[in-house]
Design an enzyme around this catalytic site. Structure first.
Site, PDB file in Angstrom:
ATOM      1  N   ASP A  45     -34.721  -5.834 -39.349  1.00 48.38           N
ATOM      2  CA  ASP A  45     -35.499  -5.605 -41.071  1.00 48.38           C
ATOM      3  C   ASP A  45     -36.391  -6.726 -41.503  1.00 48.38           C
ATOM      4  OD1 ASP A  45     -33.418  -8.055 -40.475  1.00 48.38           O
ATOM      5  OD2 ASP A  45     -32.758  -6.655 -42.361  1.00 48.38           O
ATOM      6  N   GLU A  84     -33.941  -7.650 -26.931  1.00 51.20           N
ATOM      7  CA  GLU A  84     -34.833  -8.336 -26.964  1.00 51.20           C
ATOM      8  C   GLU A  84     -35.817  -9.493 -25.324  1.00 51.20           C
ATOM      9  OE1 GLU A  84     -33.381  -7.873 -31.214  1.00 51.20           O
ATOM     10  OE2 GLU A  84     -32.489  -8.167 -29.166  1.00 51.20           O
ATOM     11  N   HIS A 110     -27.796 -13.076 -44.100  1.00 54.11           N
ATOM     12  CA  HIS A 110     -27.821 -12.297 -42.251  1.00 54.11           C
ATOM     13  C   HIS A 110     -28.461 -12.703 -41.425  1.00 54.11           C
ATOM     14  CE1 HIS A 110     -30.773  -9.203 -43.759  1.00 54.11           C
ATOM     15  NE2 HIS A 110     -30.399  -8.665 -42.334  1.00 54.11           N
ATOM     16  N   GLY A 129     -36.443 -18.128 -11.956  1.00 57.43           N
ATOM     17  CA  GLY A 129     -35.874 -17.602 -10.777  1.00 57.43           C
ATOM     18  C   GLY A 129     -34.667 -16.835 -11.794  1.00 57.43           C
ATOM     19  N   ASP A 139     -28.643  -5.566  -6.132  1.00 60.30           N
ATOM     20  CA  ASP A 139     -27.306  -5.359  -7.121  1.00 60.30           C
ATOM     21  C   ASP A 139     -27.091  -6.115  -7.947  1.00 60.30           C
ATOM     22  OD1 ASP A 139     -26.427  -6.511  -5.658  1.00 60.30           O
ATOM     23  OD2 ASP A 139     -24.764  -5.362  -4.710  1.00 60.30           O
ATOM     24  N   ASN A 156     -25.777  -5.226  -1.652  1.00 58.15           N
ATOM     25  CA  ASN A 156     -24.951  -5.413  -0.582  1.00 58.15           C
ATOM     26  C   ASN A 156     -23.088  -5.964  -0.748  1.00 58.15           C
ATOM     27  OD1 ASN A 156     -25.881  -7.567  -2.035  1.00 58.15           O
ATOM     28  ND2 ASN A 156     -27.490  -8.067  -0.062  1.00 58.15           N
ATOM     29  N   GLY A 196     -22.478  -7.531  -3.945  1.00 62.06           N
ATOM     30  CA  GLY A 196     -21.788  -8.461  -4.252  1.00 62.06           C
ATOM     31  C   GLY A 196     -23.760  -9.194  -4.433  1.00 62.06           C
ATOM     32  N   GLU A 224     -26.374 -16.090  -3.224  1.00 63.34           N
ATOM     33  CA  GLU A 224     -25.044 -17.150  -4.029  1.00 63.34           C
ATOM     34  C   GLU A 224     -24.205 -16.926  -3.090  1.00 63.34           C
ATOM     35  OE1 GLU A 224     -26.415 -18.347  -6.621  1.00 63.34           O
ATOM     36  OE2 GLU A 224     -26.897 -16.842  -8.223  1.00 63.34           O
TER      37      GLU A 224
END
Length: 591
Positions: free
Chosen positions: A39, A62, A125, A416, A443, A470, A472, A476
């Site tokens: 708004d 956003e 708000h 990254g 994924d 794969n 997961g 990592e």
């Protein structure tokens, strides 16, 4: 008796603040605005929709809008996003920060509450309920190169200041317009801010020093970097290559900065991750002319690059270093233009030839492995493609692909952020709907922003999307102490069914787990004439060679005193790659 003077036409009414801002941005090439309605931003959104020369491109949230603007700016050179106050602008902030890190000029326009509400410290708000209205602009400050709150009195001058800042620094700017200000007429317009130019003496000194260094070198090469692209200087950098005869290589963030089909291209330089021939040539050169690159961790093969500062030249955005001497107030474009006409032509330099394309392994009912997958993806690419590869194993695996003529490679090497690639590919496709956009994502990343797939079909785009399943977060798993830690697991989505649920009627979709199925899907994707979405299933620890080298380089990547003996390679789950060739860091300097 004199006659009455002829009636004079009424003076044209001055534009409103929002008309002026949008009009000036259109003059420099901004015609599309990614965003989400709110708004406090209604006057901005209404003005965009009322202008037949502008387009509001609604995003699912956003953050996705900011990522889409990032991808759009990579193709068009600049972009814009519209958000509302508070939750809207903060939702976009991580994407804006990424654009700042990667030198992408994005105009972030946000609508604020009325000046009366602000003056009364009203509890409205989208605020923190404390009567303070400048919190969010201050939060945004580190991620933009300039910011302003528009008023009728400062609208023209501040708009010109922010345009100049965005184009000079090639980074985002923040423009807030209170909702009761948007329709107010502006004070007299201000002239555009003059473009800054090189200091003539410093420019001559820098160019002369570079020419002398290259002429004296027995071996030399060029490392063109990402700022060449961000500044729109591809043609000037290519002219330097053509005029000088010098071979060139690129680092990961800079892949396809210049055409990899060029005869002077020798391959990727990534420190110890490099092909041996490329590494020896670059690190052994008497003179390395670096143009707009960044010695970041991933660009330097986890800080294993060995570039002697005394033999390295850095042509940066607004200054240049030759050896240990700095030349300030020197613009990159001016340096390149001068070098193309003054560098000696070297016909005595023969750099290594790029490594031949690896042929895909396996076929038929064989399960898909990295050795079978990445060469197939590389062979799938065609000239002028826009390839967007997600942070992680996807981009590391495609780093070794030889990009066809005119094609471009996009990843987010420095910032990254996982999840960037899907909306960034949408933004890139919106920027160049006449080119084929190919998205390769993992994924884990896809689950963050997958809803943006529906936007492709909504706007009539026909991308080719590959989702690497794969099971997961493989990147990592390659970096952490316990690869089986629960935080690397994902909900088991049926990815190939997503396009239908997201409204992509008529798209070709497939789920493939064998090489034969993958070959058939690639053939169909080439000719289907619609968007294509292919879920590619591999084993959990199936990683490309560069990702394995990253695993073995954690000591230099994180600055640890000794290499760890943990992770999937140590546990025998993936092949152990060749250890890195030392941990000497590249010179740590800006740009």
């Amino acid at each position: 008796m004199s006659k009455d003077p002829s009636p004079q036409p009424a003076a044209e009414a001055p534009p409103t603040t929002v008309q002026y801002v949008l009009g000036r941005l259109r003059q420099i090439g901004v015609t599309d605005y990614f965003g989400v309605p709110g708004d406090f931003a209604f006057p901005i959104s209404d003005a965009i929709c009322a202008d037949p020369g502008l387009r509001f491109i609604g995003s699912c949230n956003e953050l996705n809008a900011a990522y889409a603007a990032d991808g759009y700016a990579r193709i068009r050179g600049l972009a814009a996003i519209s958000t509302t106050f508070g939750p809207g602008e903060l939702g976009a902030l991580p994407g804006i920060a990424g654009a700042y890190a990667e030198h992408l000029p994005i105009f972030h326009i946000t609508g604020r509450p009325t000046r009366a509400a602000q003056a009364a410290r009203a509890i409205v708000h989208h605020t923190l309920g404390d009567g303070e209205f400048d919190h969010f602009r201050r939060m945004t400050a580190p991620a933009v190169c300039a910011s302003t709150i528009i008023t009728p009195e400062n609208c023209a001058s501040e708009t010109e200041r922010l345009i100049a800042a965005a184009l000079y620094d090639r980074r985002p700017v923040y423009m807030a317009i209170p909702s009761d200000v948007a329709d107010r007429p502006i004070a007299p317009p201000a002239p555009p801010v003059a473009e800054r130019r090189s200091d003539p003496a410093a420019l001559e000194g820098a160019v002369a020093a570079i020419v002398d260094a290259v002429a004296r070198a027995k071996t030399a090469c060029i490392l063109p970097g990402i700022l060449v692209v961000r500044l729109g200087l591809r043609s000037r950098a290519t002219a330097v290559i053509d005029a000088s005869g010098l071979p060139f290589a690129t680092m990961l963030m800079d892949k396809a900065t210049l055409d990899e089909a060029h005869p002077s291209y020798i391959g990727m330089y990534e420190g110890a991750w490099s092909d041996e021939g490329v590494r020896e040539y670059v690190e052994g050169a008497d003179c390395v002319l670096a143009i707009g690159g960044l010695p970041s961790d991933f660009n330097t093969g986890a800080f294993t690059a060995r570039l002697d500062r005394s033999r390295t030249i850095n042509v940066l955005h607004h200054r240049t270093r030759v050896g240990h001497a700095w030349y300030e107030g020197v613009e990159m474009g001016d340096v390149l233009a001068a070098l193309a006409g003054r560098l000696p032509r070297r016909t005595d330099l023969a750099g290594p030839r790029p490594v031949a394309a690896v042929e895909p392994r396996d076929g038929g009912e064989d399960r898909i492995t990295a050795a079978g997958l990445y060469p197939r993806w590389a062979r799938f690419l065609r000239p002028d493609d826009i390839l967007v590869a997600e942070t992680g194993t996807s981009s590391l695996g495609m780093a070794s692909a030889r990009m066809p003529a005119g094609s471009t490679f996009h990843n987010q090497t420095l910032w990254g952020a996982i999840g960037w690639a899907t909306p960034a590919a949408f933004g890139a496709a919106m920027a160049a709907p006449d080119r084929r956009t190919v998205l390769i994502t993992g994924d884990g990343s896809h689950q963050l922003t997958a809803q943006e797939v529906g936007q492709f079909h909504r706007f009539g785009l026909k991308p080719i999307i590959f989702v690497l399943n794969n099971d997961g977060y493989l990147i990592e798993r390659l970096l952490c102490k316990d690869p089986d830690a629960r935080y690397n697991d994902l909900a088991p989505w049926r990815y190939h069914e997503l396009p239908r649920a997201l409204g992509c009627d008529g798209w070709y979709t497939a789920r493939v787990a064998t090489c034969g199925e993958l070959d058939a899907a690639l053939d169909r994707a080439r000719t289907c004439g619609t968007g294509a979405y292919i879920e590619v299933v591999t084993d959990r620890y199936e990683a490309p060679p560069t990702a394995l080298k990253l695993h073995e380089s954690t000591r230099t990547l994180y600055g640890e005193p000794s290499a760890p003996s943990h992770g999937p390679a140590a546990a025998g789950r993936v092949p152990t790659p060749v250890a890195d060739r030392g941990g000497r860091r590249a010179a740590n300097e800006a740009g």
